[in-house]
Design a protein around this motif. Structure first.
Motif, PDB file in Angstrom:
ATOM      1  N   HIS A 142      43.153  63.970  34.836  1.00 17.79           N
ATOM      2  CA  HIS A 142      42.138  64.882  34.312  1.00 17.79           C
ATOM      3  C   HIS A 142      42.184  66.213  35.058  1.00 17.79           C
ATOM      4  O   HIS A 142      42.258  66.251  36.271  1.00 17.79           O
ATOM      5  CB  HIS A 142      40.744  64.282  34.484  1.00 17.79           C
ATOM      6  N   GLY A 143      42.109  67.261  34.344  1.00 18.86           N
ATOM      7  CA  GLY A 143      42.063  68.571  34.979  1.00 18.86           C
ATOM      8  C   GLY A 143      43.428  69.180  35.197  1.00 18.86           C
ATOM      9  O   GLY A 143      43.537  70.333  35.603  1.00 18.86           O
ATOM     10  N   LEU A 182      43.215  75.909  38.942  1.00 20.58           N
ATOM     11  CA  LEU A 182      42.086  75.378  39.710  1.00 20.58           C
ATOM     12  C   LEU A 182      42.043  73.853  39.711  1.00 20.58           C
ATOM     13  O   LEU A 182      41.902  73.227  40.774  1.00 20.58           O
ATOM     14  CB  LEU A 182      40.781  75.949  39.134  1.00 20.58           C
ATOM     15  N   LEU A 216      42.436  71.599  43.119  1.00 22.46           N
ATOM     16  CA  LEU A 216      41.310  70.777  43.596  1.00 22.46           C
ATOM     17  C   LEU A 216      41.737  69.312  43.710  1.00 22.46           C
ATOM     18  O   LEU A 216      41.439  68.634  44.704  1.00 22.46           O
ATOM     19  CB  LEU A 216      40.126  70.890  42.624  1.00 22.46           C
ATOM     20  N   THR A 230      33.304  68.763  48.504  1.00 21.33           N
ATOM     21  CA  THR A 230      33.422  70.025  47.760  1.00 21.33           C
ATOM     22  C   THR A 230      34.361  69.894  46.569  1.00 21.33           C
ATOM     23  O   THR A 230      33.993  70.231  45.429  1.00 21.33           O
ATOM     24  CB  THR A 230      33.965  71.134  48.693  1.00 21.33           C
ATOM     25  N   SER A 256      32.947  67.484  43.895  1.00 21.20           N
ATOM     26  CA  SER A 256      31.875  68.091  43.084  1.00 21.20           C
ATOM     27  C   SER A 256      32.458  69.094  42.099  1.00 21.20           C
ATOM     28  O   SER A 256      32.080  69.124  40.920  1.00 21.20           O
ATOM     29  CB  SER A 256      30.873  68.817  43.989  1.00 21.20           C
ATOM     30  N   ALA A 257      33.394  69.912  42.602  1.00 18.96           N
ATOM     31  CA  ALA A 257      33.982  70.941  41.745  1.00 18.96           C
ATOM     32  C   ALA A 257      34.776  70.312  40.598  1.00 18.96           C
ATOM     33  O   ALA A 257      34.692  70.763  39.454  1.00 18.96           O
ATOM     34  CB  ALA A 257      34.879  71.853  42.584  1.00 18.96           C
ATOM     35  N   TRP A 293      32.452  68.891  37.973  1.00 20.29           N
ATOM     36  CA  TRP A 293      31.901  69.966  37.147  1.00 20.29           C
ATOM     37  C   TRP A 293      32.937  70.450  36.136  1.00 20.29           C
ATOM     38  O   TRP A 293      32.636  70.694  34.969  1.00 20.29           O
ATOM     39  CB  TRP A 293      31.453  71.127  38.034  1.00 20.29           C
ATOM     40  N   LEU A 294      34.168  70.565  36.610  1.00 25.27           N
ATOM     41  CA  LEU A 294      35.251  71.062  35.756  1.00 25.27           C
ATOM     42  C   LEU A 294      35.562  70.083  34.622  1.00 25.27           C
ATOM     43  O   LEU A 294      35.838  70.477  33.494  1.00 25.27           O
ATOM     44  CB  LEU A 294      36.500  71.263  36.617  1.00 25.27           C
ATOM     45  N   ILE A 295      35.503  68.780  34.927  1.00 24.09           N
ATOM     46  CA  ILE A 295      35.917  67.772  33.948  1.00 24.09           C
ATOM     47  C   ILE A 295      34.788  67.412  32.981  1.00 24.09           C
ATOM     48  O   ILE A 295      35.008  67.297  31.780  1.00 24.09           O
ATOM     49  CB  ILE A 295      36.437  66.512  34.673  1.00 24.09           C
ATOM     50  N   ILE A 296      33.563  67.226  33.516  1.00 20.96           N
ATOM     51  CA  ILE A 296      32.484  66.795  32.616  1.00 20.96           C
ATOM     52  C   ILE A 296      31.445  67.883  32.366  1.00 20.96           C
ATOM     53  O   ILE A 296      30.530  67.694  31.576  1.00 20.96           O
ATOM     54  CB  ILE A 296      31.798  65.500  33.125  1.00 20.96           C
ATOM     55  N   GLY A 297      31.588  69.012  33.064  1.00 24.51           N
ATOM     56  CA  GLY A 297      30.713  70.148  32.787  1.00 24.51           C
ATOM     57  C   GLY A 297      29.295  69.981  33.281  1.00 24.51           C
ATOM     58  O   GLY A 297      28.389  70.663  32.800  1.00 24.51           O
ATOM     59  N   PRO A 315      36.257  60.965  29.920  1.00 21.18           N
ATOM     60  CA  PRO A 315      35.011  61.341  30.614  1.00 21.18           C
ATOM     61  C   PRO A 315      33.811  61.442  29.696  1.00 21.18           C
ATOM     62  O   PRO A 315      32.668  61.365  30.147  1.00 21.18           O
ATOM     63  CB  PRO A 315      35.341  62.694  31.238  1.00 21.18           C
ATOM     64  N   ALA A 326      34.870  76.626  40.459  1.00 20.07           N
ATOM     65  CA  ALA A 326      34.708  75.518  39.518  1.00 20.07           C
ATOM     66  C   ALA A 326      33.454  75.671  38.674  1.00 20.07           C
ATOM     67  O   ALA A 326      33.466  75.425  37.470  1.00 20.07           O
ATOM     68  CB  ALA A 326      34.666  74.200  40.277  1.00 20.07           C
ATOM     69  N   ALA A 331      34.225  73.819  31.404  1.00 24.70           N
ATOM     70  CA  ALA A 331      34.723  72.451  31.567  1.00 24.70           C
ATOM     71  C   ALA A 331      35.955  72.227  30.695  1.00 24.70           C
ATOM     72  O   ALA A 331      36.028  72.716  29.575  1.00 24.70           O
ATOM     73  CB  ALA A 331      33.632  71.460  31.179  1.00 24.70           C
ATOM     74  N   ASP A 337      47.860  66.496  29.848  1.00 22.42           N
ATOM     75  CA  ASP A 337      47.602  65.886  31.154  1.00 22.42           C
ATOM     76  C   ASP A 337      47.966  64.395  31.167  1.00 22.42           C
ATOM     77  O   ASP A 337      47.599  63.658  32.085  1.00 22.42           O
ATOM     78  CB  ASP A 337      46.155  66.109  31.617  1.00 22.42           C
TER      79      ASP A 337
END
Lengths: 287, 119
Positions: free
Chosen positions: A131-132, A138, A142, A197, A200-201, A204-208, A284, B15, B20, B105
């Motif tokens: 994921h991501g 970014l 991460l 960190t 958490s980031a 946020w990036l994956i599930i908003g 997710p 982030a 997202a 991915d």
């Protein structure tokens, strides 16, 4: 989406083996310059070679199971060739297998810096899968930092237990053990901060937003956070109350207590790795 | 430690200001639409997904009401779209489109929908 248990187990053993090799190799670096501390590689050659083999085999099984799961092309070999040489996933897989082969050779050399470097390369390359991975620079960055930090902590717990055992049996001076534990704890503080960190980031990036109990992904992520908090709590008990007592004349109780807390940390760490092995495969947003 | 804290703060800011990622690819729209009844055979089947997909690892098939597969060849994939021209017109009947893809991915996603040709 169905979860393939073969892929889950392969990922679990792959993460576990590379983490133990990376975390243990770092202990030789923590011990550098401390009195008569042993700066050779901390794992016996056979055990380390077994772990390196396990990591390589697990990755191959994972790749094979993934190839079978696609199963829409003209046979296994054709599908595998397409994955490796005809898709954007190929580079990540080829790099992963190449670094794992290097890790195996590094383990045979028993040189801790080589093992640490090769294991770092394996773990850092994890950023470009899962994921991501498609989230610009970014997401992969991460994920890569998160994987390296997790391995430094979870894998380091194996070598940590060996330090405590050596101090208990008297094969290591207790002041040397205290100095090594102090260095691990200081590195651990940085690692915990980076894990919190980047974790958490990434969430946020994956599930908003915040993980929700209404999704399977959210439940697994919250379980991972709870395990992380428990591990951090146990590490804090070690750092604040037990490590300062290791070099004292009455350190037997502290060493016994540390053995127990480290075992609990190891179990929680293994649970985190299993959680991650599943988490990376599920949607997710699926309820 | 100061550098770690600064890097951590920057990573969090980056982030939280980024949008997202969709994480697992989903079917956004299709031609024909799911459950649609057409008066004539469609000239093509076109699927649009939420993000680009792996061209060589993604495919679809069309099956008739009795489960028989139609010989429609391999679909063309470009970016987030997968399409296949229907060279022979479909007879009246209910058809099911089974699709599966691998996202960039590395996640395999599959789905299906049906439509009807009524002539």
């Amino acid at each position: 989406m169905d979860i393939d248990p073969v892929i889950v187990l392969a990922r679990f053993f792959y993460y576990g083996a590379t983490s133990v090799l990376f975390g243990s190799s770092l202990f030789s670096l923590y011990a550098a310059g401390i009195g008569q501390a042993d700066t050779r590689f901390w794992l016996p050659r056979d055990a380390a070679a077994t772990l390196a083999t396990m990591a390589l085999l697990s990755a191959l099984i994972w790749l094979a199971a993934f190839t079978i799961s696609i199963g829409n092309l003209d046979g296994f070999i054709a599908t595998l060739q397409t994955i490796l040489f005809g898709s954007s996933l190929g580079t990540a897989w080829i790099l992963r297998l190449f670094f794992l082969a290097l890790l195996f050779l590094a383990v045979l050399s028993q040189h801790p810096l080589l093992v640490a470097t090769a294991a770092f390369a394996v773990l850092f390359s994890e950023g470009w899968s899962g994921h991501g991975a498609s989230a610009g620079w970014l997401g992969p960055t991460l994920h890569a930092v998160h994987a390296v930090c997790a391995a430094a902590w979870v894998g380091g717990l194996v070598a940590l237990a060996r330090v405590i055992a050596a101090a208990r049996t008297g094969t290591m001076e207790r002041r040397v053990a205290e100095a090594i534990l102090g260095r691990f704890s200081r590195i651990g503080l940085v690692v915990v901060l980076l894990l919190a960190t980047t974790g958490s980031a990434m969430a946020w990036l994956i599930i908003g937003g915040m993980p929700q109990l209404s999704t399977g992904y959210g439940r697994l992520l919250l379980l991972k956070v709870a395990l992380f908090a428990a591990m951090a709590g146990l590490a804090a008990i070690n750092r604040l109350f037990l490590v300062p007592k290791v070099a004292s004349h009455h350190s037997g109780g502290a060493l016994n207590a540390m053995s127990a807390t480290i075992l609990l940390e190891q179990l929680a760490g293994a649970a985190v790795l299993f959680d991650v092995a599943v988490l990376g495969l599920i949607d997710p947003h699926a309820r | 430690m100061r550098y770690v804290t600064t890097a951590a703060a920057l990573a969090l800011c980056a982030a939280f200001t980024a949008s997202a990622v969709s994480a697992h690819t989903t079917l956004v729209t299709s031609i024909p639409k799911e459950g649609e009844t057409l008066n004539a055979s469609p000239l093509e089947i076109r699927l649009t997904f939420s993000e680009p997909i792996e061209p060589l690892l993604s495919a679809m098939e069309v099956v008739g009401a009795k489960g028989e597969g139609l010989d429609i060849g391999k679909p063309m994939v470009q970016g987030a779209e997968m399409a296949i021209p229907l060279e022979g017109l479909l007879d009246a009947g209910i058809y099911k489109v089974n699709w599966h893809l691998v996202s960039m991915d590395g996640h395999r996603v599959e789905g299906a929908f049906a439509f009807e040709v009524a002539r």
